[in-house]
Design a protein around this motif. Structure first.
Motif, short mmCIF file in Angstrom:
data_model
loop_
_atom_site.label_atom_id
_atom_site.label_comp_id
_atom_site.label_asym_id
_atom_site.label_seq_id
_atom_site.Cartn_x
_atom_site.Cartn_y
_atom_site.Cartn_z
N HIS A 15 25.19 29.78 -6.94
CA HIS A 15 26.24 29.69 -7.95
C HIS A 15 27.39 28.81 -7.42
O HIS A 15 27.94 27.98 -8.14
CB HIS A 15 26.83 31.08 -8.25
CG HIS A 15 25.81 32.08 -8.75
ND1 HIS A 15 25.32 32.07 -10.03
CD2 HIS A 15 25.20 33.11 -8.13
CE1 HIS A 15 24.46 33.07 -10.18
NE2 HIS A 15 24.35 33.70 -9.04
N GLY A 102 28.35 31.85 -13.40
CA GLY A 102 27.56 33.08 -13.32
C GLY A 102 27.78 33.88 -12.05
O GLY A 102 28.56 33.50 -11.17
N GLU A 125 24.07 28.14 -16.70
CA GLU A 125 23.05 29.11 -16.27
C GLU A 125 22.07 28.37 -15.35
O GLU A 125 21.44 27.41 -15.77
CB GLU A 125 22.34 29.69 -17.50
CG GLU A 125 21.09 30.50 -17.20
CD GLU A 125 21.32 31.69 -16.27
OE1 GLU A 125 22.03 32.61 -16.65
OE2 GLU A 125 20.77 31.67 -15.14
N MET A 130 17.84 34.30 -17.79
CA MET A 130 19.31 34.41 -17.85
C MET A 130 19.85 35.65 -17.15
O MET A 130 19.29 36.74 -17.28
CB MET A 130 19.71 34.43 -19.32
CG MET A 130 21.11 33.91 -19.54
SD MET A 130 21.53 33.86 -21.28
CE MET A 130 21.85 32.13 -21.49
N ASN A 134 25.63 36.49 -18.35
CA ASN A 134 25.47 35.36 -19.28
C ASN A 134 24.79 35.79 -20.58
O ASN A 134 25.10 35.25 -21.64
CB ASN A 134 24.67 34.24 -18.62
CG ASN A 134 25.50 33.53 -17.56
OD1 ASN A 134 26.69 33.79 -17.45
ND2 ASN A 134 24.87 32.66 -16.79
N SER A 138 27.08 34.66 -23.50
CA SER A 138 26.69 33.31 -23.97
C SER A 138 26.93 33.09 -25.45
O SER A 138 27.19 31.97 -25.88
CB SER A 138 25.24 33.01 -23.59
OG SER A 138 24.40 34.00 -24.09
N SER A 146 21.86 24.40 -19.20
CA SER A 146 20.80 24.92 -18.33
C SER A 146 19.64 23.94 -18.25
O SER A 146 19.30 23.30 -19.25
CB SER A 146 20.29 26.25 -18.89
OG SER A 146 19.02 26.54 -18.36
#
Ligand SMILES: CC(=O)N[C@H]1[C@@H](OP(=O)(O)OP(=O)(O)OC[C@H]2O[C@@H](n3ccc(=O)[nH]c3=O)[C@H](O)[C@@H]2O)O[C@H](CO)[C@@H](O)[C@@H]1O
Length: 343
Positions: A15, A102, A125, A130, A134, A138, A146
């Motif tokens: 991340h 995330g 993402e 997922m 998220n 989302s 993504s």
């Protein structure tokens, strides 16, 4: 661009590496960035003294998933109080844009961006499956980016240019690199130590990222085997380590996976089996289906499969990896965010 940008999220390297790519791009554009992460996990280690950031905040937040009922309630109450704190920060810095990469570190600032009506939320993402946060947030996002979601308007992963610049087409395996992800992986360490004597006999060099917790043991094992391997716990020079390698054995964390693709480095993936929703396996499965990598589950690991892999046509795989991912993805994503901010 109006106001400051908040980048939030983290916990682990995967991340944080994406957060880093966004920080770098906004910094180049002279747009002020505030990082909001957690005091738990690796966030502080990555960004506490980062001069590119206008301000950093590390909140005492923890994950909600995998907790008993009491733990869940306590974590949720804590997130509510930290969300309120983030709303204060958003007013102070005139925040109109929040980008979540995330991980549990992202929860408070993400919820604050949903509550604050003049603030746009963007999510990156990383994984094929997922994450829980998220999934919940989302639907409130202006865009979800993504490399795995079909509807993403940019279907590529933000990988630093260094990995592309140092990439090369491999022909012959002279050096094998082992990567355990940001925290290292005991299963990969043990597999490497098992393969090492034969690799050494074949004249193949070894590069090995062992992780902080297992580093000393791994280093000692190589010494016992009398093998001169390049062993380290964590390095900021992963692009150079990849450049030197002709083949890799790696966990299938999303950032590492796309960096290996950008570098055109053929890889034998051993996914982390406890990753949420088995996402590491599915991260690599797409590549495996295109015959662009090798993939074996930890419990099915066989040395023979590895040696078959390094003796296969790695030139062909390496060449085809050049078109598996595009560069400058973070710039394209930031263009969209900046454009939207003007509306
Ligand atoms: C155990 C677990 O749940 N891991 C998750 C975590 O992985 P993890 O944090 O291991 O993430 P990745 O493999 O995606 O990325 C690791 C990052 O750290 C960098 N690096 C690594 C080692 C090193 O010595 N130096 C260094 O800079 C790599 O170049 C890479 O950019 O986040 C990823 C992205 O959401 C997920 O796909 C993974 O499933």
């Amino acid at each position: 661009m109006r106001g400051s940008v908040v980048i939030t999220g983290g916990g682990t390297g995967g991340h944080l590496k994406v957060a880093d790519a966004f920080i770098e791009e906004f910094n180049k554009r002279g747009i002020p960035v505030i990082f909001i992460g957690s005091s738990n996990g690796q966030d502080k280690q990555w960004f506490e003294n980062d001069k590119r950031l206008k301000a950093t905040y590390f909140l005492d937040t923890k994950g909600v998933v995998n907790k008993n009922a009491f733990g869940k309630v306590t974590s949720i109450l804590n997130i509510i109080s930290k969300t309120n704190y983030c709303l204060g920060l958003f007013s102070k810095y005139n925040v109109k844009t929040v980008i979540s990469v995330g991980g549990f570190s992202a929860a408070a600032a993400t919820f604050a961006s949903i509550v604050k009506l003049d603030c746009k939320l963007y999510i990156h993402e990383q994984n094929s499956v997922m994450g829980t946060l998220n999934k919940v947030t989302s639907k409130f996002a202006t865009e979800v980016f993504s490399s795995f979601i079909k509807t993403s308007i940019i279907k590529d992963y933000p990988v630093s240019n260094e990995f592309f610049d140092l990439g090369r087409i491999r022909d012959k395996v002279n050096t094998v690199a082992f990567f355990g992800g940001s925290q290292g992986a005991i299963a990969i360490n043990n597999f490497a130590l098992k393969l090492a004597p034969k690799l050494n006999d074949m004249g193949i060099n070894i590069i090995h990222q062992a992780g902080k917790n297992d580093y000393h043991r791994v280093k000692e094992e190589y010494a016992k085997l009398n093998i001169d391997a390049d062993v380290f716990d964590f390095s900021k020079e992963i692009p150079l380590k990849m450049q030197k390698a002709d083949f890799a054995v790696s966990r299938a964390g999303a950032s590492t996976l796309w960096e290996l693709c950008a570098n055109c480095l053929p890889t034998f993936f051993i996914p982390y089996k406890h990753a949420a929703g088995d996402h590491q396996f599915y991260n690599a499965k797409d590549l495996k289906d295109k015959e662009l990598c090798f993939l074996q589950r930890e419990e099915e690991l066989r040395e023979e499969e590895f040696f078959n892999a390094i003796n296969s046509d790695i030139h062909d795989i390496s060449k085809r990896l050049t078109s598996s991912i595009n560069s400058n993805v973070v710039a394209l994503i930031c263009n969209i965010i900046v454009q939207n901010n003007k509306k």
